[in-house]
Structure formats: C-alpha cells, structure tokens
Scaffold this active site. Structure first.
Site, PDB file in Angstrom:
ATOM      1  N   SER A   9      12.034  47.081  66.088  1.00 33.02           N
ATOM      2  CA  SER A   9      12.444  46.537  64.836  1.00 33.02           C
ATOM      3  C   SER A   9      13.606  47.556  64.259  1.00 33.02           C
ATOM      4  O   SER A   9      13.106  48.819  64.029  1.00 33.02           O
ATOM      5  CB  SER A   9      11.094  46.556  63.861  1.00 33.02           C
ATOM      6  OG  SER A   9      11.620  45.927  62.656  1.00 33.02           O
ATOM      7  N   ASN A  12      19.555  45.646  62.228  1.00 34.65           N
ATOM      8  CA  ASN A  12      20.701  45.206  62.753  1.00 34.65           C
ATOM      9  C   ASN A  12      22.108  45.169  61.903  1.00 34.65           C
ATOM     10  O   ASN A  12      23.203  45.461  62.136  1.00 34.65           O
ATOM     11  CB  ASN A  12      20.778  43.836  63.284  1.00 34.65           C
ATOM     12  CG  ASN A  12      19.474  43.611  64.170  1.00 34.65           C
ATOM     13  OD1 ASN A  12      18.346  43.840  63.731  1.00 34.65           O
ATOM     14  ND2 ASN A  12      19.652  43.076  65.407  1.00 34.65           N
ATOM     15  N   CYS A  13      21.575  44.926  60.491  1.00 35.32           N
ATOM     16  CA  CYS A  13      22.748  44.805  59.605  1.00 35.32           C
ATOM     17  C   CYS A  13      23.321  45.964  59.196  1.00 35.32           C
ATOM     18  O   CYS A  13      24.411  46.055  58.335  1.00 35.32           O
ATOM     19  CB  CYS A  13      22.190  43.969  58.263  1.00 35.32           C
ATOM     20  SG  CYS A  13      21.662  42.110  58.745  1.00 35.32           S
ATOM     21  N   THR A 243       8.305  24.098  69.046  1.00 32.97           N
ATOM     22  CA  THR A 243       8.999  23.490  70.131  1.00 32.97           C
ATOM     23  C   THR A 243       8.470  22.203  70.470  1.00 32.97           C
ATOM     24  O   THR A 243       7.330  21.670  69.821  1.00 32.97           O
ATOM     25  CB  THR A 243       9.458  24.318  71.290  1.00 32.97           C
ATOM     26  OG1 THR A 243       8.043  24.378  72.096  1.00 32.97           O
ATOM     27  CG2 THR A 243       9.954  25.526  70.704  1.00 32.97           C
ATOM     28  N   GLY A 252      14.540  32.579  64.481  1.00 33.52           N
ATOM     29  CA  GLY A 252      15.496  33.266  64.389  1.00 33.52           C
ATOM     30  C   GLY A 252      17.016  32.679  64.861  1.00 33.52           C
ATOM     31  O   GLY A 252      17.109  31.543  64.877  1.00 33.52           O
ATOM     32  N   ASP A 253      17.822  33.647  65.449  1.00 33.20           N
ATOM     33  CA  ASP A 253      19.351  33.154  65.718  1.00 33.20           C
ATOM     34  C   ASP A 253      19.309  32.136  67.123  1.00 33.20           C
ATOM     35  O   ASP A 253      20.253  31.633  67.293  1.00 33.20           O
ATOM     36  CB  ASP A 253      20.025  34.388  66.298  1.00 33.20           C
ATOM     37  CG  ASP A 253      20.230  35.344  64.882  1.00 33.20           C
ATOM     38  OD1 ASP A 253      19.798  34.722  63.789  1.00 33.20           O
ATOM     39  OD2 ASP A 253      20.842  36.386  64.958  1.00 33.20           O
ATOM     40  N   TYR A 395      21.746  38.234  29.107  1.00 31.14           N
ATOM     41  CA  TYR A 395      23.229  38.786  28.657  1.00 31.14           C
ATOM     42  C   TYR A 395      22.914  39.919  27.793  1.00 31.14           C
ATOM     43  O   TYR A 395      22.119  40.137  26.701  1.00 31.14           O
ATOM     44  CB  TYR A 395      23.800  37.510  27.924  1.00 31.14           C
ATOM     45  CG  TYR A 395      24.711  38.319  27.034  1.00 31.14           C
ATOM     46  CD1 TYR A 395      25.763  38.996  27.564  1.00 31.14           C
ATOM     47  CD2 TYR A 395      24.735  37.987  25.607  1.00 31.14           C
ATOM     48  CE1 TYR A 395      27.054  39.198  26.638  1.00 31.14           C
ATOM     49  CE2 TYR A 395      25.676  38.668  24.765  1.00 31.14           C
ATOM     50  CZ  TYR A 395      26.776  39.207  25.176  1.00 31.14           C
ATOM     51  OH  TYR A 395      27.724  39.815  24.194  1.00 31.14           O
TER      52      TYR A 395
END
Length: 521
Positions: A9, A12-13, A243, A252-253, A395
């Site tokens: 883990s 990545n970003c 699946t 995931g990707d 605001y």
C-alpha cells in the site's frame, strides 16, 4: 493477501511529487506495511508473491514466490485487485534504458536516481494525460527542460478543447514545450541522448523519456480462469463487484464499470472509485448487501499555480454518443472581489433539455475544487441546474460571494433553458456570415481598443438604448462582453426592442482562450 511486489500500500498519486521534490520523505509514500496489517488486523500478507493463475473449479490460486518456487492456496472467496499497467507500444527503440514508465515505488526510485545520477537537463513526456502533466510539472520544478508530446489535438482528454487550452497556456508560461497532434514514430539512442522521431518528420532530442500514454488492465494471468472480460480486457463485474464466477470479486483499475452519466460500460481508473469498490466488495464477501452505482469521473489536477477539475462527461463525448447538450460558461471571481486575492474561475456547465447536469469543467487558481465537488454531488443526487441556482452555500468575503460561482452557473443555465437568452459559442464564429449578421461588442471603448473579435462594432451597453438606430432590426445581432453578463443585459435590451439576439457564452474571455495554438516546437 498476495502482492507481486515489495509494497502492499503506497501513495501512487504522490509519486510524481516525490520525484519533483514537493514530497521529500520517501517513507511518507508508504501508507501501510505487511507488519502493520498483521499486527492490527491479523492479516496474512505475503509480498513478493505473484498469483499466476486461478482454478475456479477447485477454488485455488497458484502462487509464484520470488525464488521461483510455486504453490497452491485455496479460497472460499477471492478478491482481485491487479490494477492497470502502463501501455508500452512496440515502437523501434522503446526498450532503451532512458525510457521510463511510472506505476510503482521502484519505478519512482529508478526515475529519481536516473535524473540525479545522469544530471538530466532535458526530458520528453509522451502523453498529455494526468500522469504526463503531473510528471512534466515536477520535472520542470527540478529545473529540467520538458517537451510534452501528445497525439491528440489537445492535452487532458476529460476536458473539452476550449478548457484544455487554459492548461496548455499555463504549461507554456512555465516553460514547457508542447508538441500537440504529434505521434511518435521511433526512438533512437544516440550517445547520451534519446532521439524521438515524430511521424510529422520532426525530431526531438532528450536526455530521458517518460512514457505516459495510458494504462491497460493487468489481467493476463486471468485469461484461462473463465472470468468474463470486456472489449478492452477489463474484468466484467456486477453491482456487487462480483464477476461471472460466484465468490470471485474484482475492484479497481482492472474492472469495467457502469458510467453514471451515460449508463454504458466503461473503464475509469481513479483512486476514489477504486476505494469505494473495495469497501463494497468486502461488504458482500462478509454477507452484507452493498452495491456500486457507477463512476462519473470526478477528477482534479494541479498545474503549477493553477487547478483543473472535471466531473461527468465532456461535450465531445456526448456528441459522439448522439447527444446535443447545452453549455454555459461563467468566469466568476473565486471570492468577493473587494477582499484581497480574488482570482477568476472559468467554469463550464454541460446539461440537457430537462436541466439534468451531464458534466462540468473548471480552471483557475483558487476554489476550483469545491465548485466541481458541489456540482459532482448534485449530479450524484440526480439534481438539475435549478438545484444549482437554489443551493445555499457558505459565504464570507474571503471564501466566496453571496452568489457563489455554482449559483451563477445555475442561473445562466436556467436562462438558457427558459428561453430568456439565446447563446452562441466562440467555436461558432467561423460559421458566422458577418455581412448578414451584426457582431456587437458591448464593452467599453477602452476594453474594445485593447482587443476585440474581428468584424465587431463597439456599442457599450450603457449607451445601447440611445444608439439602437445604428443597428439594423432585420439582421440578427450577436453580442459579447468580457465574460457574458453585460452581453446578457444588452441582449435583453435588444430583444425588448424587436431585435433577434444571441449572446456569447463566457464572453471575450472564452473567445480569447479558444484560438490558443501552441508554437513551442
């Protein structure tokens, strides 16, 4: 838990920002360790252990260890999260040691070491997606000259061209060279350089190359498993992330997801959706009922001092799917202009005839993230442009205006749908027959003298009522101002006096950005 590499883990970003030096401590990239996961959750984590195949009938996986030995392990439920790997084309010279991809910590270490050991002065980034642009920024911050080579006419595919140009301008202003609409023919190692031959005939010399042309699902080891795949090799799952084989889940990707806006099956590799999918799959494995309702593609990108963000679908994709959306541009300040530090936000809102929000894109220095996040939330709750206009948002002068940019986008969209105004976009300018139309700049004389759309006449909005006689009521009038508001007021005055009027959405600011063409190389 099986992990092919050494790390289970990591952030990545954050990898480009470690290479660029914004993140200085490498250990900060490590989110979890096998030891910590075992200690806290009693998980059996096996690193350097690659799953090479699955036997769905026997409910086993085959695992290859780093020493080459293999063994089988049984399962009751199986969760697949193999991710996606960088696309590496078969161009001549692609295997040069000076050409890198970025996916993992070892990739990061190799890139960073190469830069430092070889005193890299020039780098080429192939691909103008998020990873490519983040790498370009961070290399420039290290003092490296960067050329970005992108096969499409513009960078950042989730953005329409009229928004991507703001990012291109920022990159050029910070020293990047852009080669747009250029494809790579081959690579050649020459002395200590890589020569990149483009299909146009141009040649670029570089000390190193970052290859970032996209990703493909890392699923080859599953091809004989009986698991169903989509057209591009992604794992097909249902709303439970399961699946076609009962008890085998995927997230995931590497998975195909339902597009929240379009309703079709697609792949959108983003960290946020991947995390949510992991939670949903775990719920279902544990016997809880949990469903994934699709990905809408909300994303954000830092480009030096600017921010680009988007959610939903762009106009280009909608037209490819046979839709003709409405578009509203606004350029409001990030907060009250009388409070120091306000800067302009360019916001593009995309919606249909019923007012359903299909997408939004924004670019600016400050406040871009929260505006796109608000719009993304309204979209997720199936809200409309009417809801944007009615939102009660926080605001105070340092943070926003009494009418937030999100409200303003909603107001403009409402005006379009209710027929209160008819708008035109800057990319329609080439189709205007100037002799048969009247193009009117309603800004001040000083503004007009600094820059104006060719062929336009200048009648400031505050003088319009007294100068109506200068316009021909039998010819349509196309108005514009700086950002759209004065043009809207002018269109109301003209409509009330019998003219047929269309106002430029986003005004001269949108027009000025739209014809941006890079001449870097």
């Amino acid at each position: 838990m099986f992990e092919r590499g050494e790390y289970i883990s990591f952030a990545n970003c954050g990898l480009p920002y470690y290479i660029g030096g914004d993140i200085k401590d490498r250990s900060r990239l490590l989110v979890q360790t096998p030891e910590a996961m075992q200690s806290r959750f009693n998980l059996d984590v096996r690193i350097n252990s690659e799953v090479t195949s699955i036997n769905a009938l026997r409910r086993t996986v085959t695992v290859r260890q780093s020493n080459g030995e293999e063994y089988e392990e049984s399962f009751d439920a199986l969760l697949l999260s193999p991710g996606a790997k960088p696309i590496k084309p078969s161009n001549s010279g692609i295997d040069s040691e000076r050409i890198f991809t970025l996916r993992s910590l070892p990739d990061t270490d190799r890139i960073k070491s190469y830069i430092e050991d070889h005193h890299v002065k020039r780098a080429a980034v192939i691909g103008g997606g998020f990873i490519g642009i983040e790498m370009a920024e961070n290399l420039i911050q290290r003092g490296i000259e960067v050329t970005i080579i992108e096969a499409a006419p513009h960078i950042l595919a989730p953005f329409d061209s009229d928004m991507a140009v703001y990012a291109e301008q920022e990159l050029e202003d910070k020293g990047a060279r852009l080669a747009l609409g250029e494809s790579v023919e081959s690579f050649e190692a020459v002395s200590n350089e890589v020569h990149i031959q483009l299909k146009s005939g141009r040649k670029i010399a570089s000390d190193m190359v970052i290859l970032a042309i996209g990703v493909t699902p890392d699923t080859n080891f599953l091809l004989e498993s009986g698991i169903e795949f989509g057209a591009r090799g992604h794992i097909v799952v249902n709303e439970r992330m399961e699946t076609n084989i009962q008890g085998i889940y995927a997230v995931g990707d590497a998975v195909e997801v339902n597009h929240f806006v379009l309703g079709n099956q697609t792949a959108i590799p983003l960290a946020g959706p991947a995390n949510k999918q992991g939670r949903i799959a775990a719920d279902n494995i544990a016997g809880l009922t949990s469903q994934y309702h699709g990905t809408q593609g909300t994303s954000i990108l830092k480009i030096f001092g600017m921010t680009a963000a988007a959610t939903g679908v762009n106009v280009r994709t909608l037209k490819q799917n046979g839709q003709t959306p409405h578009v509203a541009f606004v350029h409001p300040p990030s907060h009250a202009t009388y409070y120091p530090g306000a800067s302009s936000i360019t916001l593009k809102l995309i919606f249909n005839d019923e007012g359903r929000i299909l997408g939004a894109q924004a670019f600016g220095k400050e406040g871009v993230d929260k505006r796109i996040d608000v719009i993304a939330t309204v979209m997720r709750l199936k809200g409309t442009v009417q809801d944007l206009s009615e939102l009660e948002l926080s605001y105070a002068p340092p943070f926003s205006s009494a009418k937030d940019p999100v409200n303003m986008a909603g107001y403009v969209a409402q005006n379009i749908l209710d027929g209160r105004t008819d708008v035109w976009l800057s990319d329609e300018l080439d189709d205007l027959e100037i002799p048969d139309t009247q193009l009117v700049d309603v800004r001040t004389e000083d503004e007009h003298s600094v820059g104006a759309i060719p062929g336009s006449i200048n009648i400031p909005v505050d003088e319009l009522r007294e100068r109506l006689h200068e316009l021909n009521p039998s010819k349509p009038v196309y108005t514009y101002c700086q950002v759209g508001q004065r043009g809207y007021i002018a269109s109301q005055i003209l409509t009330q006096n019998g003219f047929k009027v269309r106002n430029l959405s986003g005004g001269y600011k949108s027009y000025k950005a739209n014809p941006f063409k890079t001449d870097s190389i």
